[in-house]
Design a protein around this motif. Structure first.
Motif, PDB file in Angstrom:
ATOM      1  N   PHE A 177     -29.654  15.441  42.847  1.00  0.00           N
ATOM      2  CA  PHE A 177     -29.710  15.544  44.301  1.00  0.00           C
ATOM      3  C   PHE A 177     -30.863  16.419  44.786  1.00  0.00           C
ATOM      4  CE2 PHE A 177     -25.642  14.035  43.193  1.00  0.00           C
ATOM      5  CZ  PHE A 177     -25.364  13.092  44.162  1.00  0.00           C
ATOM      6  N   ASP A 178     -31.340  16.107  45.990  1.00  0.00           N
ATOM      7  CA  ASP A 178     -32.480  16.825  46.565  1.00  0.00           C
ATOM      8  C   ASP A 178     -32.029  17.922  47.523  1.00  0.00           C
ATOM      9  OD1 ASP A 178     -34.574  15.024  45.439  1.00  0.00           O
ATOM     10  OD2 ASP A 178     -33.459  13.549  46.636  1.00  0.00           O
ATOM     11  N   ILE A 179     -30.936  17.669  48.230  1.00  0.00           N
ATOM     12  CA  ILE A 179     -30.430  18.642  49.201  1.00  0.00           C
ATOM     13  C   ILE A 179     -28.982  18.955  48.843  1.00  0.00           C
ATOM     14  CG2 ILE A 179     -29.853  19.029  51.638  1.00  0.00           C
ATOM     15  CD1 ILE A 179     -32.179  17.242  52.405  1.00  0.00           C
ATOM     16  N   LEU A 180     -28.677  20.216  48.665  1.00  0.00           N
ATOM     17  CA  LEU A 180     -27.318  20.666  48.331  1.00  0.00           C
ATOM     18  C   LEU A 180     -26.794  21.455  49.523  1.00  0.00           C
ATOM     19  CD1 LEU A 180     -28.214  22.080  44.759  1.00  0.00           C
ATOM     20  CD2 LEU A 180     -27.477  19.740  45.349  1.00  0.00           C
ATOM     21  N   ILE A 181     -25.759  20.938  50.170  1.00  0.00           N
ATOM     22  CA  ILE A 181     -25.197  21.610  51.354  1.00  0.00           C
ATOM     23  C   ILE A 181     -23.825  22.144  50.985  1.00  0.00           C
ATOM     24  CG2 ILE A 181     -24.519  21.359  53.775  1.00  0.00           C
ATOM     25  CD1 ILE A 181     -26.481  19.101  54.075  1.00  0.00           C
ATOM     26  N   MET A 182     -23.710  23.449  50.906  1.00  0.00           N
ATOM     27  CA  MET A 182     -22.482  24.075  50.407  1.00  0.00           C
ATOM     28  C   MET A 182     -21.604  24.485  51.596  1.00  0.00           C
ATOM     29  SD  MET A 182     -23.257  23.999  47.079  1.00  0.00           S
ATOM     30  CE  MET A 182     -22.687  25.385  46.078  1.00  0.00           C
ATOM     31  N   ALA A 183     -20.870  23.514  52.126  1.00  0.00           N
ATOM     32  CA  ALA A 183     -20.035  23.754  53.309  1.00  0.00           C
ATOM     33  C   ALA A 183     -18.605  24.143  52.953  1.00  0.00           C
ATOM     34  CB  ALA A 183     -20.034  22.509  54.203  1.00  0.00           C
ATOM     35  N   ALA A 184     -18.218  24.029  51.683  1.00  0.00           N
ATOM     36  CA  ALA A 184     -16.844  24.396  51.307  1.00  0.00           C
ATOM     37  C   ALA A 184     -16.612  25.882  51.535  1.00  0.00           C
ATOM     38  CB  ALA A 184     -16.576  24.049  49.838  1.00  0.00           C
ATOM     39  N   ALA A 185     -15.384  26.226  51.919  1.00  0.00           N
ATOM     40  CA  ALA A 185     -14.987  27.632  52.061  1.00  0.00           C
ATOM     41  C   ALA A 185     -14.296  28.030  50.766  1.00  0.00           C
ATOM     42  CB  ALA A 185     -14.059  27.805  53.259  1.00  0.00           C
ATOM     43  N   VAL A 186     -15.090  28.503  49.818  1.00  0.00           N
ATOM     44  CA  VAL A 186     -14.562  28.818  48.493  1.00  0.00           C
ATOM     45  C   VAL A 186     -13.893  30.189  48.528  1.00  0.00           C
ATOM     46  CG1 VAL A 186     -15.161  29.121  46.058  1.00  0.00           C
ATOM     47  CG2 VAL A 186     -16.406  27.467  47.454  1.00  0.00           C
ATOM     48  N   ALA A 187     -12.718  30.280  47.913  1.00  0.00           N
ATOM     49  CA  ALA A 187     -12.022  31.572  47.826  1.00  0.00           C
ATOM     50  C   ALA A 187     -12.927  32.613  47.187  1.00  0.00           C
ATOM     51  CB  ALA A 187     -10.752  31.424  46.981  1.00  0.00           C
ATOM     52  N   ASP A 188     -12.969  33.811  47.745  1.00  0.00           N
ATOM     53  CA  ASP A 188     -13.691  34.912  47.117  1.00  0.00           C
ATOM     54  C   ASP A 188     -12.826  35.607  46.063  1.00  0.00           C
ATOM     55  OD1 ASP A 188     -16.034  34.623  48.616  1.00  0.00           O
ATOM     56  OD2 ASP A 188     -15.164  35.733  50.297  1.00  0.00           O
ATOM     57  N   TYR A 189     -11.506  35.446  46.215  1.00  0.00           N
ATOM     58  CA  TYR A 189     -10.566  36.074  45.280  1.00  0.00           C
ATOM     59  C   TYR A 189      -9.497  35.074  44.872  1.00  0.00           C
ATOM     60  CZ  TYR A 189     -12.559  40.593  46.283  1.00  0.00           C
ATOM     61  OH  TYR A 189     -13.425  41.641  46.380  1.00  0.00           O
ATOM     62  N   ARG A 190      -8.971  35.276  43.680  1.00  0.00           N
ATOM     63  CA  ARG A 190      -7.846  34.451  43.214  1.00  0.00           C
ATOM     64  C   ARG A 190      -6.872  35.358  42.476  1.00  0.00           C
ATOM     65  NH1 ARG A 190     -11.655  31.395  38.833  1.00  0.00           N
ATOM     66  NH2 ARG A 190     -12.024  33.196  37.488  1.00  0.00           N
ATOM     67  N   PRO A 191      -5.585  34.955  42.404  1.00  0.00           N
ATOM     68  CA  PRO A 191      -4.616  35.775  41.670  1.00  0.00           C
ATOM     69  C   PRO A 191      -5.034  35.910  40.211  1.00  0.00           C
ATOM     70  CG  PRO A 191      -3.498  34.171  43.054  1.00  0.00           C
ATOM     71  CD  PRO A 191      -4.957  33.824  43.094  1.00  0.00           C
ATOM     72  N   LYS A 192      -4.878  37.114  39.669  1.00  0.00           N
ATOM     73  CA  LYS A 192      -5.109  37.290  38.234  1.00  0.00           C
ATOM     74  C   LYS A 192      -4.108  36.444  37.475  1.00  0.00           C
ATOM     75  CE  LYS A 192      -7.003  41.941  37.994  1.00  0.00           C
ATOM     76  NZ  LYS A 192      -6.725  43.351  37.680  1.00  0.00           N
ATOM     77  N   PRO A 193      -4.536  35.829  36.364  1.00  0.00           N
ATOM     78  CA  PRO A 193      -3.580  35.030  35.581  1.00  0.00           C
ATOM     79  C   PRO A 193      -2.365  35.869  35.215  1.00  0.00           C
ATOM     80  CG  PRO A 193      -5.811  34.762  34.736  1.00  0.00           C
ATOM     81  CD  PRO A 193      -5.875  35.855  35.765  1.00  0.00           C
ATOM     82  N   ASN A 194      -1.189  35.293  35.404  1.00  0.00           N
ATOM     83  CA  ASN A 194       0.058  36.008  35.116  1.00  0.00           C
ATOM     84  C   ASN A 194       0.982  35.046  34.386  1.00  0.00           C
ATOM     85  OD1 ASN A 194       2.569  37.206  35.148  1.00  0.00           O
ATOM     86  ND2 ASN A 194       2.313  38.074  37.198  1.00  0.00           N
ATOM     87  N   PRO A 195       1.083  35.179  33.054  1.00  0.00           N
ATOM     88  CA  PRO A 195       1.878  34.224  32.259  1.00  0.00           C
ATOM     89  C   PRO A 195       3.327  34.143  32.745  1.00  0.00           C
ATOM     90  CG  PRO A 195       0.645  35.738  30.849  1.00  0.00           C
ATOM     91  CD  PRO A 195       0.507  36.256  32.241  1.00  0.00           C
TER      92      PRO A 195
END
Lengths: 227, 227
Positions: A89-107
């Motif tokens: 791709f020539d143009i990458l438009i990053m419009a997603a609102a990606v989480a800055d944080y996620r829960p730490k894995p907890n078995p």
């Protein structure tokens, strides 16, 4: 292809929120609706651009059947898709609102569901991978990288400029917080070299062709007469 | 009304997830889709019951225009709606997946958005009001109260029975965790007096008339010849 026509850049767009699981039923999410990303994709495809959308759990998807959609749920899913997808791709438009944080894995939680009690509960979060910085660092020469910034109005321009510099991207589409999950947005486009284009308050459907045109013009400017 | 026909009980259904805000853009949610609640509502309205749905941020809404829908987002919104709404109904079906926990109010976050850093973050949660217990404690004589339980398969019957007793409700529609956000469910209906009816694995659209019929039969049994 008719050599007298300029090449149309191929466009990849990320759209919508991420959902980061806490246990089997609960998650950390955000209110991104996918409106802006899918409007951009529909406009790009209508203009003949090859258009792919990497899409989270959205309310709004592209309407056109010639937009190719690949789905993600978590930041980690999107990271995998981006590593597989950005190449052509020539143009990458990053419009997603990606989480800055996620829960730490907890078995103790991953297989089931935590129980209600009358006591408070503490959820430990960890930063997610910084996808915008990763795409920036690994992109090919000539790929234009457009980010989105959603910040309180008072800090908007300053935050957008800081994001441009910190993540080494080419353009930022800056929106005040009120734009999230709203049909409208007051958009300011900020460029890496300091230029600013105010698009004012419009519906996201009205903004989409303007933002795409600015991105295509910037891509052409950078690739020069080759485009 | 024709006095020779039995009175049709009026049905109130809660449906879908809650979203509990963390800051202006992020929230704590769950993967409830609203499929079961809206299927129940469409069946009830089709059979002529007065039907109201209290609905969270769902993927699936009732299709029929004679279902009255009132929307909520948080547990607290739903609590307000329930206090306003339950009065005129005979059967209360609590199919919504209400958050058990919500972020503690944090004035530093409510107006904006927390910032990404490279450090872990701790989110303090507090228990939400127990709406099922509240509705149970305040309901009028003759109101049938039906709860939903979504639990790991191994604990399903035991959890359903504990919920019936703890919250003093009349019937529980018990589903294994896999039923969330799925078109299908393996449903077991458990009654306060210990009876169990296995409905097996069916689509939620197929389960809806069966579950409604069981609730209506139980309501008639309890109100006796008056129904």
């Amino acid at each position: 292809m008719d050599a007298s026509l300029p090449r149309l850049p191929r466009v990849l767009i990320t759209s919508g929120p991420t959902h980061e699981p806490i246990d089997r039923v609960r998650f950390l999410g955000n209110r991104s609706s996918g409106r802006f990303g899918s409007a951009l994709a529909d406009v790009a495809a209508a203009q003949g651009h090859r258009t792919v959308v990497l899409q989270g759990p959205v309310k709004f998807s592209p309407l056109r059947t010639d937009v190719e959609v690949r789905n993600f749920s978590t930041c980690s899913d999107l990271q995998t898709l981006l590593r597989q997808s950005t190449g052509g791709f020539d143009i990458l438009i990053m419009a997603a609102a990606v989480a800055d944080y996620r829960p730490k894995p907890n078995p103790a939680l991953s297989g089931g569901k935590f129980r209600r009690t009358n006591a408070p509960l503490t959820l430990e979060l960890e930063p997610t991978p910084d996808l915008l910085a990763e795409v920036s660092a690994t992109r090919q020469p000539g790929q234009l990288l457009v980010g989105f910034a959603l910040e309180p109005r008072a800090d908007l321009l300053e935050s957008a400029r800081a994001k441009l510099e910190r993540k080494r991207i080419d353009m930022v589409v800056a929106n005040p917080l009120e734009a999230m999950d709203s049909p409208e947005a007051e958009v300011t486009v900020v460029y890496a070299d300091g230029r600013v284009t105010e698009l004012g308050m419009l519906s996201k459907a009205e903004h989409a062709p303007k933002v795409l045109a600015l991105a295509v013009a910037e891509w052409r400017r950078r690739v020069g007469a080759k485009g």
